[in-house]
Design a protein around this motif. Structure first.
Motif, PDB file in Angstrom:
ATOM      1  N   LYS A   1      44.811  39.233  38.737  1.00  0.00           N
ATOM      2  CA  LYS A   1      43.407  39.536  39.009  1.00  0.00           C
ATOM      3  C   LYS A   1      42.793  38.503  39.945  1.00  0.00           C
ATOM      4  CE  LYS A   1      42.217  42.264  34.962  1.00  0.00           C
ATOM      5  NZ  LYS A   1      41.238  42.496  33.878  1.00  0.00           N
ATOM      6  N   LYS A   2      43.199  37.245  39.802  1.00  0.00           N
ATOM      7  CA  LYS A   2      42.649  36.190  40.665  1.00  0.00           C
ATOM      8  C   LYS A   2      43.000  36.440  42.124  1.00  0.00           C
ATOM      9  CE  LYS A   2      42.992  31.847  39.478  1.00  0.00           C
ATOM     10  NZ  LYS A   2      43.554  30.588  38.928  1.00  0.00           N
TER      11      LYS A   2
ATOM     12  N   LEU B   1      40.263  36.764  44.976  1.00  0.00           N
ATOM     13  CA  LEU B   1      40.308  35.871  46.146  1.00  0.00           C
ATOM     14  C   LEU B   1      40.238  36.663  47.445  1.00  0.00           C
ATOM     15  CD1 LEU B   1      42.943  33.241  44.954  1.00  0.00           C
ATOM     16  CD2 LEU B   1      40.549  32.792  45.527  1.00  0.00           C
ATOM     17  N   GLU B   2      40.890  37.827  47.439  1.00  0.00           N
ATOM     18  CA  GLU B   2      40.821  38.684  48.622  1.00  0.00           C
ATOM     19  C   GLU B   2      39.388  39.158  48.862  1.00  0.00           C
ATOM     20  OE1 GLU B   2      43.552  41.840  48.000  1.00  0.00           O
ATOM     21  OE2 GLU B   2      45.343  40.574  48.157  1.00  0.00           O
ATOM     22  N   THR B   3      38.678  39.443  47.784  1.00  0.00           N
ATOM     23  CA  THR B   3      37.282  39.869  47.897  1.00  0.00           C
ATOM     24  C   THR B   3      36.411  38.730  48.403  1.00  0.00           C
ATOM     25  OG1 THR B   3      37.614  41.376  46.048  1.00  0.00           O
ATOM     26  CG2 THR B   3      35.346  40.907  46.665  1.00  0.00           C
ATOM     27  N   SER B   4      36.693  37.520  47.933  1.00  0.00           N
ATOM     28  CA  SER B   4      35.844  36.383  48.283  1.00  0.00           C
ATOM     29  C   SER B   4      35.961  35.983  49.748  1.00  0.00           C
ATOM     30  CB  SER B   4      36.186  35.187  47.396  1.00  0.00           C
ATOM     31  OG  SER B   4      37.494  34.726  47.666  1.00  0.00           O
ATOM     32  N   ILE B   5      37.030  36.414  50.428  1.00  0.00           N
ATOM     33  CA  ILE B   5      37.176  36.038  51.831  1.00  0.00           C
ATOM     34  C   ILE B   5      36.582  37.096  52.765  1.00  0.00           C
ATOM     35  CG2 ILE B   5      39.225  34.619  51.420  1.00  0.00           C
ATOM     36  CD1 ILE B   5      40.956  36.921  52.371  1.00  0.00           C
ATOM     37  N   GLN B   6      35.769  37.972  52.224  1.00  0.00           N
ATOM     38  CA  GLN B   6      35.092  38.963  53.060  1.00  0.00           C
ATOM     39  C   GLN B   6      33.909  38.368  53.822  1.00  0.00           C
ATOM     40  OE1 GLN B   6      34.828  43.234  51.961  1.00  0.00           O
ATOM     41  NE2 GLN B   6      35.053  42.458  49.882  1.00  0.00           N
TER      42      GLN B   6
ATOM     43  N   ILE C   1      31.156  39.560  46.848  1.00  0.00           N
ATOM     44  CA  ILE C   1      31.594  38.173  47.015  1.00  0.00           C
ATOM     45  C   ILE C   1      31.100  37.316  45.855  1.00  0.00           C
ATOM     46  CG2 ILE C   1      31.335  36.111  48.448  1.00  0.00           C
ATOM     47  CD1 ILE C   1      31.245  37.976  50.892  1.00  0.00           C
ATOM     48  N   GLU C   2      29.816  37.486  45.516  1.00  0.00           N
ATOM     49  CA  GLU C   2      29.236  36.708  44.428  1.00  0.00           C
ATOM     50  C   GLU C   2      29.925  37.021  43.097  1.00  0.00           C
ATOM     51  OE1 GLU C   2      27.062  33.973  42.505  1.00  0.00           O
ATOM     52  OE2 GLU C   2      27.111  34.306  44.682  1.00  0.00           O
ATOM     53  N   GLU C   3      30.195  38.316  42.870  1.00  0.00           N
ATOM     54  CA  GLU C   3      30.857  38.731  41.632  1.00  0.00           C
ATOM     55  C   GLU C   3      32.272  38.164  41.568  1.00  0.00           C
ATOM     56  OE1 GLU C   3      30.741  40.466  37.943  1.00  0.00           O
ATOM     57  OE2 GLU C   3      29.110  40.360  39.411  1.00  0.00           O
ATOM     58  N   ALA C   4      32.967  38.181  42.708  1.00  0.00           N
ATOM     59  CA  ALA C   4      34.324  37.643  42.749  1.00  0.00           C
ATOM     60  C   ALA C   4      34.331  36.139  42.476  1.00  0.00           C
ATOM     61  CB  ALA C   4      34.958  37.930  44.103  1.00  0.00           C
ATOM     62  N   ARG C   5      33.369  35.418  43.083  1.00  0.00           N
ATOM     63  CA  ARG C   5      33.277  33.967  42.832  1.00  0.00           C
ATOM     64  C   ARG C   5      33.012  33.681  41.358  1.00  0.00           C
ATOM     65  NH1 ARG C   5      29.462  32.259  47.990  1.00  0.00           N
ATOM     66  NH2 ARG C   5      31.111  32.188  49.575  1.00  0.00           N
ATOM     67  N   LYS C   6      32.110  34.479  40.788  1.00  0.00           N
ATOM     68  CA  LYS C   6      31.771  34.309  39.373  1.00  0.00           C
ATOM     69  C   LYS C   6      32.996  34.535  38.490  1.00  0.00           C
ATOM     70  CE  LYS C   6      28.628  36.077  35.822  1.00  0.00           C
ATOM     71  NZ  LYS C   6      27.572  37.084  35.499  1.00  0.00           N
ATOM     72  N   LYS C   7      33.768  35.584  38.811  1.00  0.00           N
ATOM     73  CA  LYS C   7      34.956  35.887  38.015  1.00  0.00           C
ATOM     74  C   LYS C   7      36.026  34.813  38.169  1.00  0.00           C
ATOM     75  CE  LYS C   7      34.358  40.907  37.890  1.00  0.00           C
ATOM     76  NZ  LYS C   7      34.857  42.221  38.367  1.00  0.00           N
ATOM     77  N   ILE C   8      36.122  34.250  39.364  1.00  0.00           N
ATOM     78  CA  ILE C   8      37.105  33.181  39.585  1.00  0.00           C
ATOM     79  C   ILE C   8      36.737  31.950  38.754  1.00  0.00           C
ATOM     80  CG2 ILE C   8      37.965  31.545  41.310  1.00  0.00           C
ATOM     81  CD1 ILE C   8      37.803  33.850  43.355  1.00  0.00           C
ATOM     82  N   GLU C   9      35.416  31.627  38.717  1.00  0.00           N
ATOM     83  CA  GLU C   9      34.961  30.513  37.883  1.00  0.00           C
ATOM     84  C   GLU C   9      35.254  30.779  36.404  1.00  0.00           C
ATOM     85  OE1 GLU C   9      30.864  29.781  38.650  1.00  0.00           O
ATOM     86  OE2 GLU C   9      31.173  29.189  40.735  1.00  0.00           O
ATOM     87  N   GLU C  10      34.964  32.014  35.956  1.00  0.00           N
ATOM     88  CA  GLU C  10      35.223  32.384  34.558  1.00  0.00           C
ATOM     89  C   GLU C  10      36.714  32.338  34.262  1.00  0.00           C
ATOM     90  OE1 GLU C  10      33.510  36.207  33.984  1.00  0.00           O
ATOM     91  OE2 GLU C  10      31.446  35.486  34.015  1.00  0.00           O
ATOM     92  N   ALA C  11      37.506  32.725  35.258  1.00  0.00           N
ATOM     93  CA  ALA C  11      38.957  32.696  35.077  1.00  0.00           C
ATOM     94  C   ALA C  11      39.448  31.273  34.867  1.00  0.00           C
ATOM     95  CB  ALA C  11      39.655  33.324  36.283  1.00  0.00           C
TER      96      ALA C  11
END
Length: 535
Positions: free
Chosen positions: A392-393, A397-402, A462-472
């Motif tokens: 999932k990460k 990460l792919e989403t966050s580089i948009q 992007i914001e949601e992906a960053r949030k999920k990466i932090e939670e991960a």
């Protein structure tokens, strides 16, 4: 102004809004009159015509405490944007804590965009301006708070007076009694329940231990106090309802100590710690109000004294606060947590000796075997979740580089905005016909609108992906703690295990937690230790 959302009609009547003689106050503060007053006010307002009205009522709740079901439901709807106006009779109905009322008026409701109208105070937050109005409302709220404290004292004093006169004040009768239909402050014996009360006192006087009395009642399917009162139609609620209702040692102890069974009225054993609070503090016995001979006793003085002597003869051990731990090892029959045996070598259901149920008796297992099995399963689950987390990460990460795409769209919008200006300039200079200008303008405007819609969506992704990466990252730290466990620790395992049901005979069922985005798999896993040994 056109009101789009609903209007909230808030009504509150406190149990303390009674006269000290126990009779209702004037109709002006009753639920019915509040409803009538507010409804008539709304009907007269042209701006409220055809706007739906939602009623929120808290009947019997103090204004000093804002943890009221109707009020909380109204605020949830306000935060969800379902209401735009709150109408109340006066601010004392909204609340009697002047600091909290001020906080709602000055911060919470304005932030939510909710207008509040107090009919009798002549207050409308849409028309409120200047210091004088604010000072006037603040003064009224302070007076309401002072009134509430004074009223609480008067009510307590009045109820103490009733108790000293031998009147039974609690809202529900004690088990073994019912309220006299002709006088709600007088108790009469309930023959069916009274027999159980006498049985408990007799067994205790004969030296039967409290746990054994509870077990006897459970084995003979005697309804618990709560079950019996519900059967009689007495409204009673419990914060935590167990699937199986059981007599317990605590219930037996409370019954044996209660002097109501001697025909006494006992009042003021506890007091409210702070006005508006739900916490109670114990009073010393010399501060109790005890009146003898107010109703028919169920047990004699001799039986009461003998039962208490036998049940509470042992000297109390000094209290040692236990370290709080999460309960994950459970009995599947009664739903209670498992405890270690006296030897500490195995887990068993502590209620087995009280319930008399064979299922409870079977809920036991060797300590080392159970802990090692659960720990091994937890480690396997950690590996499974970690692998899924890594997959999932990569997606996140792919989403966050948009951001590169976002930058491209922003540049395109800037270029198209400049083009709109140039199109108009070309049209004025005659380089473009009117039809050409309109056509090109429509194409450009449409594309800008598409970009305006697309940019927030990408930003949210992007914001949601960053949030999920932090939670991960935080989740992975929890998983690392579990993976590093060298011994059984319920507080750590509780992070991924909800419950472990021990059926006995080496069979257990693990219920995994399913409350996060990182878990994918079956909710439960059944394990038979005997089968694993045979493999």
């Amino acid at each position: 102004m056109q009101i789009k959302q609903c209007i909230a009609e808030y009504i509150r009547l406190s149990s303390e809004d009674n006269n000290v003689d126990g009779k209702l106050k004037a109709e002006s503060i009753s639920v019915t009159s509040q409803r009538k007053l507010i409804s008539e006010f709304i009907a007269k307002q042209q701006e409220f015509m055809d706007v739906p009205v939602i009623e929120y009522v808290d009947d019997g709740y103090s204004g000093t405490n804002f943890n009221r079901p109707g009020f909380q439901r109204m605020m949830e709807d306000a935060r969800a944007g379902r209401i735009s106006v709150i109408v109340i009779k006066d601010f004392s109905r909204f609340g009697r804590d002047h600091l909290e009322v001020g906080n709602y008026l000055e911060k919470v409701l304005p932030l939510l965009g909710v207008r509040i109208i107090s009919v009798n105070d002549g207050f409308d937050s849409d028309n409120c301006s200047g210091v004088t109005g604010g000072m006037s409302i603040a003064l009224k709220n302070m007076l309401n708070a002072m009134y509430s404290k004074d009223l609480s004292k008067k009510v307590r004093s009045a109820m103490a007076t009733h108790a000293m006169n031998g009147e039974y004040m609690p809202s529900r009768p004690k088990y073994g009694y019912i309220k006299d239909p002709e006088d709600k402050h007088h108790l009469i014996v309930d023959p069916e329940a009274a027999e159980i009360v006498r049985l408990v006192f007799t067994m205790a006087a004969d030296g039967v231990k409290k746990p054994h009395i509870a077990r006897y009642l459970n084995e003979h399917n005697v309804m618990t106090c709560r079950e019996y009162m519900k059967k009689k139609g007495i409204k009673i609620t419990c914060a935590i309802e167990k699937e199986k209702k059981l007599w317990s040692q605590t219930t037996i102890s409370d019954m044996l100590k209660n002097e109501v069974y001697l025909g006494k009225t006992v009042w003021s054993k506890k007091r409210v710690a702070v006005t508006g609070s739900t916490k109670l503090a114990k009073n010393d016995r010399e501060d109790w109000i005890i009146v003898e001979g107010t109703h028919e006793p169920i047990v004699s003085e001799e039986l009461f004294a003998k039962a208490n002597e036998m049940a509470f003869s042992k000297e109390k051990r000094p209290y040692k606060p236990k370290k709080k731990s999460h309960a994950i090892l459970m009995c599947p029959s009664c739903g209670r947590r498992l405890d270690l045996t006296g030897s500490g070598k195995s887990y068993r259901c502590p209620q087995a000796h009280m319930t008399g149920l064979p299922e409870c008796s079977n809920s036991k297992m060797d300590k080392v075997e159970l802990e090692e099995t659960v720990l091994a399963c937890a480690r396997n689950m950690v590996r499974f979740i970690s692998e899924n987390l890594e997959k999932k990460k990569k997606v996140w990460l792919e989403t966050s580089i948009q951001e590169e795409k976002l930058s491209t769209l922003a540049s395109e919008k800037k270029r198209l905005s400049s083009r709109k200006m140039k199109l108009y300039s070309d049209y004025r200079m005659g380089s473009l016909t009117k039809d050409q200008y309109i056509s090109e303008l429509e194409i450009t405007t449409k594309r800008i609108a598409e970009i305006d819609q697309c940019i927030p969506e990408i930003e949210n992704e992007i914001e949601e992906a960053r949030k999920k990466i932090e939670e991960a990252g935080a989740k992975q730290a929890e998983l690392n703690d579990i993976a590093a466990l060298q011994s059984f620790d319920k507080n750590v395992l509780y992070k991924i295990i909800d419950k472990v049901y021990v059926y006995g005979g080496g069979r257990i069922e693990i219920i995994w937690k399913m409350d996060d985005i990182f878990f994918v798999g079956d909710k439960s896993k059944v394990i038979d230790v005997n089968e694993k040994k045979d493999e």
